[in-house]
Write a protein that holds these residues in place. Structure first.
Motif, short mmCIF file in Angstrom:
data_model
loop_
_atom_site.label_atom_id
_atom_site.label_comp_id
_atom_site.label_asym_id
_atom_site.label_seq_id
_atom_site.Cartn_x
_atom_site.Cartn_y
_atom_site.Cartn_z
N ASN A 152 -11.26 3.03 -5.80
CA ASN A 152 -10.34 2.25 -4.95
C ASN A 152 -8.90 2.95 -4.88
O ASN A 152 -8.24 2.40 -4.20
CB ASN A 152 -10.28 0.93 -5.00
CG ASN A 152 -11.54 0.54 -4.85
OD1 ASN A 152 -12.65 0.89 -4.12
ND2 ASN A 152 -11.98 -0.74 -5.60
N LYS A 153 -8.63 4.05 -5.54
CA LYS A 153 -7.40 4.73 -5.48
C LYS A 153 -7.44 6.22 -5.10
O LYS A 153 -6.90 6.49 -4.03
CB LYS A 153 -6.47 4.63 -6.88
CG LYS A 153 -6.22 3.19 -7.25
CD LYS A 153 -5.55 3.29 -8.55
CE LYS A 153 -5.20 1.68 -9.14
NZ LYS A 153 -4.57 1.68 -10.37
N TYR A 154 -7.92 6.85 -5.91
CA TYR A 154 -8.19 8.37 -5.40
C TYR A 154 -9.28 9.21 -6.34
O TYR A 154 -9.81 8.34 -7.27
CB TYR A 154 -6.85 9.08 -5.59
CG TYR A 154 -6.43 9.28 -7.03
CD1 TYR A 154 -6.82 10.01 -7.91
CD2 TYR A 154 -5.55 8.18 -7.40
CE1 TYR A 154 -6.38 10.17 -9.37
CE2 TYR A 154 -5.25 8.02 -8.83
CZ TYR A 154 -5.76 9.22 -9.80
OH TYR A 154 -4.99 9.33 -11.11
N GLU A 201 0.82 -0.97 0.01
CA GLU A 201 -0.04 -0.01 -0.23
C GLU A 201 0.91 1.32 0.01
O GLU A 201 0.32 2.27 -0.49
CB GLU A 201 -0.96 0.08 1.13
CG GLU A 201 -2.14 -1.19 0.94
CD GLU A 201 -2.96 -1.16 2.19
OE1 GLU A 201 -3.74 -1.84 2.22
OE2 GLU A 201 -2.62 -0.36 3.14
N ARG A 258 -7.27 10.30 -1.13
CA ARG A 258 -6.62 8.92 -1.59
C ARG A 258 -7.45 7.88 -0.87
O ARG A 258 -7.92 8.41 0.48
CB ARG A 258 -5.44 8.87 -1.10
CG ARG A 258 -4.55 9.88 -2.24
CD ARG A 258 -2.89 9.79 -1.96
NE ARG A 258 -2.56 8.49 -1.77
CZ ARG A 258 -1.29 8.16 -1.34
NH1 ARG A 258 -0.42 9.10 -1.13
NH2 ARG A 258 -0.80 6.71 -1.38
N ASN A 259 -7.55 6.69 -1.26
CA ASN A 259 -7.84 5.50 -0.41
C ASN A 259 -6.80 4.83 0.09
O ASN A 259 -6.01 4.37 -0.69
CB ASN A 259 -8.95 4.57 -1.40
CG ASN A 259 -9.27 3.36 -0.75
OD1 ASN A 259 -9.48 2.40 -1.39
ND2 ASN A 259 -9.57 3.42 0.46
N GLN A 301 1.66 2.12 -3.72
CA GLN A 301 0.29 2.36 -4.59
C GLN A 301 -0.19 3.97 -4.52
O GLN A 301 0.01 4.62 -3.59
CB GLN A 301 -0.93 1.51 -4.29
CG GLN A 301 -1.62 1.82 -2.90
CD GLN A 301 -2.75 0.83 -2.88
OE1 GLN A 301 -3.07 -0.20 -3.54
NE2 GLN A 301 -3.63 1.17 -1.88
N ASN A 302 -0.90 4.29 -5.63
CA ASN A 302 -1.66 5.79 -5.59
C ASN A 302 -0.69 6.63 -5.62
O ASN A 302 -0.74 7.56 -5.04
CB ASN A 302 -2.64 5.74 -4.34
CG ASN A 302 -3.75 4.55 -4.21
OD1 ASN A 302 -3.70 3.86 -5.20
ND2 ASN A 302 -4.41 4.58 -3.12
N HIS A 334 -12.90 4.18 0.02
CA HIS A 334 -12.83 5.03 -1.21
C HIS A 334 -14.27 5.99 -1.05
O HIS A 334 -15.21 5.51 -0.82
CB HIS A 334 -12.82 4.26 -2.52
CG HIS A 334 -12.62 5.20 -3.68
ND1 HIS A 334 -11.69 6.08 -3.84
CD2 HIS A 334 -13.39 5.30 -4.89
CE1 HIS A 334 -11.91 6.71 -5.21
NE2 HIS A 334 -12.98 6.38 -5.54
#
Length: 517
Positions: free
Chosen positions: A203-205, A23, A227-228, A26-27, A44
């Motif tokens: 599920n990201k941003y 994690e 962001r998630n 990511q994003n 999210h």
């Protein structure tokens, strides 16, 4: 107390080293622009086209007809004024003028009718709260446009509490162009709020841009990225490193990490009341919780204040009442902790035998395990041997619907300000929580009172009925209330006016501190 402290310290240690490296990588988003503020939530906040609201109200994209003030009471939003007639059978709403949706189309009575037509198509599910006409507008027989800025609702029965039902998630307004023939979103949601969505990576941003044509006070920040980041430790690390500027939403930051981040002069932590109640569902339909004495014993054996102080460091409010403390109908009850009485009541049910109990928790919420271990420690003193099951949300929900459990740790927020909706959900056989938890609780007086309050116009009498319903629930314990949440936010001091509301943060009020200091 040593046992409690030991469990707490163990939990902290486990969480502190449980960071997910995946994690952390990511994003990745370029947030070097000083006019962009990056925030994070554990979920999210824009689930997208299949969600009834597309995104949470927190994001400021859509607005309701009626909102809530700081005390949880109905307040104007897109409906500027209203009038109740015929003891609540008729409600007339005057709409705010000179309001435009983010795509440039005008908000008016036709927009409201289109949104009601959409709700009429059937239940729309959501990651937040479900949406349908029967849910928020019970006994509604007709809705109609009187002129371009006046709408009338006509009900079959008196509906004096309708304003409370309509607050926030009860009356969302979207541009009619958003909807397909089934009432689902075609693309990105278009509302009237101070911010609009320009990009949504599920599920990201989600990226928000200031709505410069907003009818009210314009947002201070041009862009937000929300962001998630599901993992607690990853959110904390991102805040500490400057990768994000703040956290928001439910479970934004656990109490022990809030206390840690306060030690760093770069950050601030603030809290407010929250609409979320945390409680234990007891399976009233099977032994031993089909006996009121055992339910009472469980409640009396739990030292709520100790639990809140030890695990939540005071960032919660212990309670005996399943109706959240932000509800206008809430009645306060003194905390009851009496282990000796709990032992006597349990012995009357169990005799000299002990009973194995399955206690289901949501494995995605880190503090629930430590909390369950502490409660299990207390319950073993009254003859209950607790086996904790950590489950995924969907698995646990299926077990609850089947009634295949003894105790389950659950939570519920307030979709609106209506006390009836919450109490009905918890305590009545047709209530959503009652059915989804296979509760099995029955009380004729309570059911009679709940039918009576639906047709009671006088506010004082209504509150008396709600008070009595809450008294019965506290006495008979079909559900064991534990505590009311607090909305805790942590943020970098480069932000200003980052204040927690009872639900979320008003992003339109947030500023960059250095611009004005």
């Amino acid at each position: 107390m040593k046992k409690i402290l030991g469990l707490f310290l163990l939990l902290v240690a486990l969480l502190s080293f449980g960071c997910s490296k995946q994690e952390e990588t990511q994003n990745k988003i370029d947030v070097k622009n000083r006019n962009t503020v990056t925030l994070a939530a554990y979920r999210h906040l824009a689930p997208g086209n299949k969600d009834a609201y597309y995104c949470s109200k927190i994001l400021g994209v859509w607005e309701p007809l009626i909102t809530r003030d700081e005390n949880g009471l109905p307040a104007p939003c897109l409906a500027e004024k209203w009038e109740m007639q015929d003891e609540g059978r008729i409600w007339i709403f005057q709409l705010r003028k000179n309001v435009y949706f983010q795509n440039g189309t005008k908000f008016n009575a036709d927009s409201v009718i289109a949104n009601f037509d959409r709700m009429k198509k059937g239940l729309k599910r959501s990651n937040f709260y479900s949406l349908s006409l029967p849910l928020y507008y019970p006994s509604l027989s007709r809705y109609e446009k009187l002129d371009d800025y006046t709408v009338r609702l006509i009900f079959k029965e008196p509906n004096i509490n309708e304003l409370y039902k309509m607050t926030d998630f009860g009356s969302p307004m979207f541009a009619p162009e958003c909807f397909d023939d089934n009432g689902n979103f075609k693309e990105i949601a278009i509302g009237t709020g101070p911010y609009k969505i320009t990009e949504n990576a599920l599920n990201k941003y989600v990226v928000l841009e200031r709505n410069d044509n907003y009818w009210g006070e314009k947002g201070k920040i041009k862009n937000f990225i929300v962001r998630n980041i599901p993992n607690t430790d990853t959110r904390y690390a991102a805040l500490k490193s400057g990768e994000i500027d703040g956290v928001l939403d439910l479970n934004a930051i656990p109490p022990f990490l809030a206390d840690e981040i306060k030690k760093d002069a770069r950050f601030a932590v603030e809290s407010n009341k929250s609409t979320m109640i945390r409680y234990l569902a007891l399976n009233n339909s099977r032994f031993p919780f089909n006996d009121i004495r055992m339910r009472q014993a469980v409640s009396l054996a739990i030292d709520r204040k100790n639990l809140v102080d030890a695990l939540y460091l005071g960032y919660a409010e212990p309670t005996m009442n399943v109706l959240n403390y932000t509800s206008p109908g809430h009645k306060e009850f003194p905390l009851a902790y009496d282990l000796e009485k709990a032992k006597r009541l349990a012995h009357e049910v169990l005799g000299d035998k002990r009973c194995d109990i399955t206690y289901c928790i949501n494995g995605a919420e880190p503090l629930q395990k430590g909390e369950a271990e502490l409660i299990a420690y207390w319950l073993q003193k009254i003859g209950l041997d607790v086996h904790i099951q950590s489950l995924e949300y969907a698995t646990r929900a299926k077990m609850l619907r089947k009634g295949d459990y003894d105790i389950a740790r659950l939570q519920k927020g307030l979709a609106n300000g209506d006390p009836y909706e919450v109490l009905n959900s918890f305590l009545m056989p047709t209530g959503s929580i009652y059915m989804s938890s296979h509760t099995g609780y029955q009380n004729e007086e309570l059911q009679r009172l709940m039918q009576q309050v639906k047709h009671t116009v006088d506010e004082k009498k209504r509150q008396q009925i709600f008070d009595r319903v809450q008294e019965i629930a506290v006495e008979e314990e079909p559900l064991v209330a534990l505590f009311n949440d607090m909305n805790i936010v942590a943020y970098n001091k480069r932000l200003k006016n980052y204040k927690p509301l009872i639900y979320g943060v008003d992003l339109s009020k947030v500023e960059l501190a250095e611009e004005n200091d």
